[in-house]
Design an enzyme around this catalytic site. Structure first.
Site, PDB file in Angstrom:
ATOM      1  N   HIS A  63      25.839 -22.085  46.932  1.00 29.23           N
ATOM      2  CA  HIS A  63      27.038 -21.946  46.252  1.00 29.23           C
ATOM      3  C   HIS A  63      27.826 -22.608  47.380  1.00 29.23           C
ATOM      4  O   HIS A  63      27.675 -22.373  48.688  1.00 29.23           O
ATOM      5  CB  HIS A  63      27.675 -20.648  46.077  1.00 29.23           C
ATOM      6  CG  HIS A  63      26.948 -20.293  44.781  1.00 29.23           C
ATOM      7  ND1 HIS A  63      27.813 -20.012  43.584  1.00 29.23           N
ATOM      8  CD2 HIS A  63      25.756 -19.794  44.207  1.00 29.23           C
ATOM      9  CE1 HIS A  63      27.044 -19.755  42.462  1.00 29.23           C
ATOM     10  NE2 HIS A  63      26.079 -19.637  42.808  1.00 29.23           N
ATOM     11  N   PRO A  64      29.071 -23.164  47.132  1.00 29.57           N
ATOM     12  CA  PRO A  64      30.156 -23.585  48.021  1.00 29.57           C
ATOM     13  C   PRO A  64      30.961 -22.504  48.467  1.00 29.57           C
ATOM     14  O   PRO A  64      31.324 -21.642  47.879  1.00 29.57           O
ATOM     15  CB  PRO A  64      30.814 -24.696  47.258  1.00 29.57           C
ATOM     16  CG  PRO A  64      30.934 -24.203  45.916  1.00 29.57           C
ATOM     17  CD  PRO A  64      29.446 -23.485  45.905  1.00 29.57           C
ATOM     18  N   SER A  80      31.916 -25.892  39.709  1.00 29.37           N
ATOM     19  CA  SER A  80      32.794 -25.314  40.751  1.00 29.37           C
ATOM     20  C   SER A  80      34.157 -25.613  41.091  1.00 29.37           C
ATOM     21  O   SER A  80      35.034 -24.962  41.086  1.00 29.37           O
ATOM     22  CB  SER A  80      31.842 -25.538  41.953  1.00 29.37           C
ATOM     23  OG  SER A  80      30.618 -24.656  42.037  1.00 29.37           O
ATOM     24  N   GLU A  83      36.037 -24.135  38.397  1.00 33.43           N
ATOM     25  CA  GLU A  83      36.342 -22.720  38.561  1.00 33.43           C
ATOM     26  C   GLU A  83      37.267 -22.560  39.725  1.00 33.43           C
ATOM     27  O   GLU A  83      38.100 -21.620  39.398  1.00 33.43           O
ATOM     28  CB  GLU A  83      34.821 -22.102  38.749  1.00 33.43           C
ATOM     29  CG  GLU A  83      34.137 -22.073  37.564  1.00 33.43           C
ATOM     30  CD  GLU A  83      32.587 -22.004  37.991  1.00 33.43           C
ATOM     31  OE1 GLU A  83      31.887 -22.252  37.007  1.00 33.43           O
ATOM     32  OE2 GLU A  83      32.261 -21.930  38.962  1.00 33.43           O
ATOM     33  N   GLN A  84      37.284 -23.199  40.476  1.00 34.59           N
ATOM     34  CA  GLN A  84      38.111 -23.020  41.870  1.00 34.59           C
ATOM     35  C   GLN A  84      39.407 -23.572  41.503  1.00 34.59           C
ATOM     36  O   GLN A  84      40.534 -22.669  41.667  1.00 34.59           O
ATOM     37  CB  GLN A  84      37.585 -23.561  42.978  1.00 34.59           C
ATOM     38  CG  GLN A  84      36.328 -23.116  43.772  1.00 34.59           C
ATOM     39  CD  GLN A  84      35.970 -23.524  45.006  1.00 34.59           C
ATOM     40  OE1 GLN A  84      36.950 -23.661  45.723  1.00 34.59           O
ATOM     41  NE2 GLN A  84      34.770 -23.412  45.464  1.00 34.59           N
ATOM     42  N   PHE A 115      30.871 -16.549  50.605  1.00 34.29           N
ATOM     43  CA  PHE A 115      31.296 -15.615  49.759  1.00 34.29           C
ATOM     44  C   PHE A 115      31.217 -16.150  48.566  1.00 34.29           C
ATOM     45  O   PHE A 115      31.714 -17.303  48.067  1.00 34.29           O
ATOM     46  CB  PHE A 115      32.758 -15.604  50.231  1.00 34.29           C
ATOM     47  CG  PHE A 115      33.587 -14.301  49.264  1.00 34.29           C
ATOM     48  CD1 PHE A 115      33.237 -13.115  49.337  1.00 34.29           C
ATOM     49  CD2 PHE A 115      34.240 -14.896  48.447  1.00 34.29           C
ATOM     50  CE1 PHE A 115      33.900 -12.007  48.597  1.00 34.29           C
ATOM     51  CE2 PHE A 115      35.121 -13.952  47.678  1.00 34.29           C
ATOM     52  CZ  PHE A 115      34.849 -12.772  47.631  1.00 34.29           C
ATOM     53  N   ILE A 116      30.812 -15.312  47.483  1.00 36.46           N
ATOM     54  CA  ILE A 116      30.521 -15.623  46.011  1.00 36.46           C
ATOM     55  C   ILE A 116      31.292 -14.774  45.235  1.00 36.46           C
ATOM     56  O   ILE A 116      31.025 -13.219  45.367  1.00 36.46           O
ATOM     57  CB  ILE A 116      28.955 -15.858  45.721  1.00 36.46           C
ATOM     58  CG1 ILE A 116      28.288 -16.970  46.748  1.00 36.46           C
ATOM     59  CG2 ILE A 116      29.044 -16.257  44.262  1.00 36.46           C
ATOM     60  CD1 ILE A 116      26.809 -16.658  46.518  1.00 36.46           C
ATOM     61  N   ALA A 118      32.778 -14.664  41.051  1.00 32.96           N
ATOM     62  CA  ALA A 118      33.347 -15.205  39.586  1.00 32.96           C
ATOM     63  C   ALA A 118      34.727 -15.362  39.475  1.00 32.96           C
ATOM     64  O   ALA A 118      35.304 -14.259  39.435  1.00 32.96           O
ATOM     65  CB  ALA A 118      32.741 -14.545  38.714  1.00 32.96           C
ATOM     66  N   VAL A 119      35.326 -16.437  39.677  1.00 31.36           N
ATOM     67  CA  VAL A 119      36.816 -16.531  40.133  1.00 31.36           C
ATOM     68  C   VAL A 119      37.578 -16.577  38.817  1.00 31.36           C
ATOM     69  O   VAL A 119      38.703 -16.256  38.664  1.00 31.36           O
ATOM     70  CB  VAL A 119      37.080 -17.750  40.787  1.00 31.36           C
ATOM     71  CG1 VAL A 119      36.531 -17.679  42.366  1.00 31.36           C
ATOM     72  CG2 VAL A 119      36.815 -19.088  40.103  1.00 31.36           C
TER      73      VAL A 119
END
Length: 165
Positions: A63-64, A80, A83-84, A115-116, A118-119
């Site tokens: 994950h980034p 990603s 989502e971001q 840090f992960i 779900a945004v």
């Protein structure tokens, strides 16, 4: 393209840069037609949970960083990036970006993975609050929390691809 290859091409990115999850789910015989988000998620989560700790750590590490170098360089996966952006992480003030950068560095140094979270449905302030709270977790607590977030992200990605069924 075989049915297996088609499945992996379609769902191999649901767990970030970890197509082995889709491969094992398909090969295990847990994938049934008609394909549903719930059914595929259950199969893939089962595979993820049965994977070795090292393999699960690899998924976490795939994950980034949130609002990190890959985002700035435009090198995130499409999922990603979307989502971001949906959480406003592509529109941070310089001060907010500096705070995310500092937290990303401290978090990765402490836990060994980014840090992960779900945004989806969260804004940058809620994400920052979770970041600042979770950085105080123990390594074992945070591994579990991050793994649960990976599973939630997979669920959201599948829901965008398939009917709930």
């Amino acid at each position: 393209m075989t049915a297996r290859e088609d499945f992996i091409a379609r769902f191999g990115g649901v767990f970030e840069h970890s197509p082995f999850i889709a491969e094992r789910a398909y090969d295990s015989g847990m994938i049934f037609v008609p394909l549903t988000a719930k059914g595929i998620h259950e199969a893939m989560v089962s595979v993820f949970r049965q994977a070795s700790r090292e393999e699960r750590l690899g998924v976490l590490r795939a994950h980034p960083d949130l609002a990190g170098k890959l985002a700035i360089a435009g090198e995130l996966t499409e999922d990603s990036r979307n989502e971001q952006a949906g959480a406003g992480l592509d529109r941070l003030t310089p001060q907010e970006h500096a705070r995310f950068t500092d937290l990303n560095t401290a978090y990765t140094e402490k836990f060994g993975f980014p840090f992960i979270i779900a945004v989806k449905g969260l804004d940058k302030h809620e994400i920052l609050e979770a970041f600042e709270r979770r950085i105080h977790n123990s390594p074992e607590q945070e591994f579990g929390t991050a793994a649960a977030q990976v599973e939630r992200i997979a669920s959201l990605r599948l829901a965008a691809l398939l009917p709930e069924g």
